[in-house]
Design a protein around this motif. Structure first.
Motif, mmCIF file in Angstrom:
data_model
loop_
_atom_site.group_PDB
_atom_site.id
_atom_site.type_symbol
_atom_site.label_atom_id
_atom_site.label_comp_id
_atom_site.label_asym_id
_atom_site.label_seq_id
_atom_site.Cartn_x
_atom_site.Cartn_y
_atom_site.Cartn_z
ATOM 1 N N UNK A 41 -5.996 25.848 5.139
ATOM 2 C CA UNK A 41 -5.788 26.700 6.318
ATOM 3 C C UNK A 41 -6.056 28.177 6.014
ATOM 4 N N UNK A 42 -5.886 28.974 7.065
ATOM 5 C CA UNK A 42 -6.171 30.396 6.966
ATOM 6 C C UNK A 42 -4.942 31.285 6.964
ATOM 7 N N UNK A 94 -3.627 20.676 -8.297
ATOM 8 C CA UNK A 94 -2.440 19.873 -8.623
ATOM 9 C C UNK A 94 -2.193 18.803 -7.575
ATOM 10 N N UNK A 95 -2.307 19.158 -6.301
ATOM 11 C CA UNK A 95 -2.050 18.202 -5.229
ATOM 12 C C UNK A 95 -3.121 17.114 -5.168
ATOM 13 N N UNK A 96 -4.357 17.451 -5.493
ATOM 14 C CA UNK A 96 -5.439 16.465 -5.473
ATOM 15 C C UNK A 96 -5.318 15.497 -6.640
ATOM 16 N N UNK A 97 -4.800 15.978 -7.749
ATOM 17 C CA UNK A 97 -4.487 15.125 -8.911
ATOM 18 C C UNK A 97 -5.682 14.303 -9.388
ATOM 19 N N UNK A 98 -6.835 14.958 -9.470
ATOM 20 C CA UNK A 98 -7.987 14.322 -10.082
ATOM 21 C C UNK A 98 -8.807 13.399 -9.212
ATOM 22 N N UNK A 99 -8.437 13.237 -7.931
ATOM 23 C CA UNK A 99 -9.209 12.354 -7.051
ATOM 24 C C UNK A 99 -10.472 13.059 -6.551
ATOM 25 N N UNK A 100 -11.569 12.325 -6.340
ATOM 26 C CA UNK A 100 -12.728 12.930 -5.667
ATOM 27 C C UNK A 100 -12.301 13.399 -4.276
ATOM 28 N N UNK A 101 -12.823 14.531 -3.828
ATOM 29 C CA UNK A 101 -12.332 15.092 -2.569
ATOM 30 C C UNK A 101 -13.414 15.848 -1.813
ATOM 31 N N UNK A 102 -13.209 15.914 -0.507
ATOM 32 C CA UNK A 102 -13.945 16.784 0.399
ATOM 33 C C UNK A 102 -12.996 17.876 0.857
ATOM 34 N N UNK A 103 -13.498 19.095 1.030
ATOM 35 C CA UNK A 103 -12.676 20.211 1.498
ATOM 36 C C UNK A 103 -13.145 20.652 2.880
ATOM 37 N N UNK A 104 -12.196 20.816 3.802
ATOM 38 C CA UNK A 104 -12.465 21.433 5.096
ATOM 39 C C UNK A 104 -11.594 22.681 5.162
ATOM 40 N N UNK A 105 -12.223 23.842 5.319
ATOM 41 C CA UNK A 105 -11.507 25.100 5.129
ATOM 42 C C UNK A 105 -11.712 26.058 6.296
ATOM 43 N N UNK A 106 -10.792 27.010 6.390
ATOM 44 C CA UNK A 106 -10.854 28.048 7.419
ATOM 45 C C UNK A 106 -10.294 29.342 6.840
#
Length: 298
Positions: A41-42, A94-106
């Protein structure tokens, strides 16, 4: 929780608090077993901004992580820390804990994303970053048109200005960045103030503005990440944003001509609040697009 609107209290009840580096971070994990999508979030808001696009994302079967950065929304708001976006990026890892991820940001989240992109370039990132979707922000600070309040908050008069922050001031500032076609509603203004003021967040708003200094000091690193990160970059931009409008978008395109760009000419700085259907549609397309090199059934 006292001080929160009924709507925000209901939102809070759908999440939980996870401890990261000694601080409680409000986290909401939903969805299925599909790719992990992380919502950033922003400023000066919270993960509550994304509520309108969650049903569309959840319909894809994606696993969705939304959370409030340290100092924002329902997360802890310590007065004795420097609110560096590098610290916020550490929390994401830390929250992702090593998983592959996509980011959606603002907004502020876009700069956290660029720090994570820079770490990926440095080969220090602790997860596989499969794609980044940015929405309106002053991520290229030299092309942004910051308000007088934003400039004051990041300077020597910031602590004094923070003492003058009130619901009326915040509503006026927020109303100024929404489009004429989709104005800030009273309910939205009430919700945003209750989240900002929760646990004294309104009193540290100058500290939370530290990221605008970093956008200047770390411009080479963060703008370099937009230019040099080899991954998939998607951009959705509200054209009625008077702070981070077309000049910032053009700068992003100049840095990364490979980016997929979607324009929303009638929307302002908070497109995900103004028209969650349009933003959700792009988010779904972004989520469903396979990263380069992946198999069709992965």
């Amino acid at each position: 929780m006292s001080g929160l609107t009924t709507r925000v209290a209901e939102w809070a009840a759908t999440g939980r608090w996870e401890t990261v580096n000694g601080h409680r971070i409000f986290v909401r994990r939903t969805g299925g077993n599909g790719p992990l999508v992380v919502l950033l979030h922003g400023y000066p808001s919270s993960s509550y901004d994304w509520r309108g696009i969650l049903p569309a994302l959840e319909s894809t079967g994606a696993s969705i992580l939304a959370f409030d950065f340290l100092g924002f929304g329902l997360s802890d708001k310590p007065t004795d820390v420097i609110y560096s976006l590098k610290t916020q990026a550490d929390i994401v890892e830390t929250l992702i804990a090593g998983q592959p991820a996509l980011l959606i940001a603002h907004d502020l989240g876009d700069s956290v994303a660029t720090e994570l992109m820079a770490r990926d370039i440095d080969r220090s990132l602790t997860f596989i970053l499969n794609g980044v979707m940015m929405t309106n922000s002053s991520v290229v600070i030299g092309k942004a048109n910051l308000t007088a309040a934003q400039k004051l908050l990041r300077g020597r008069w910031g602590p004094l200005l923070a003492r003058l922050i009130s619901p009326k001031v915040i509503r006026k500032q927020l109303a100024g960045v929404f489009s004429a076609e989709h104005p800030l509603t009273k309910d939205e203004g009430d919700d945003q103030w209750s989240l900002l003021a929760h646990n004294g967040g309104d009193k540290i708003i100058d500290k939370l503005s530290y990221f605008n200094r970093e956008r200047v000091e770390l411009a080479d690193r963060w703008e370099g990440a937009i230019r040099n990160w080899p991954g998939r970059l998607s951009v959705g931009w509200g054209g009625q944003d008077h702070i981070s409008g077309e000049p910032v978008l053009n700068a992003i395109i100049s840095l990364n001509p490979r980016a997929d760009v979607t324009r929303w000419p009638e929307l302002g700085h908070f497109p995900q609040i103004e028209d969650p259907t349009a933003v959700g549609r792009l988010a779904v397309t972004f989520t469903k697009t396979k990263p380069p090199g992946s198999s069709s059934d992965s």
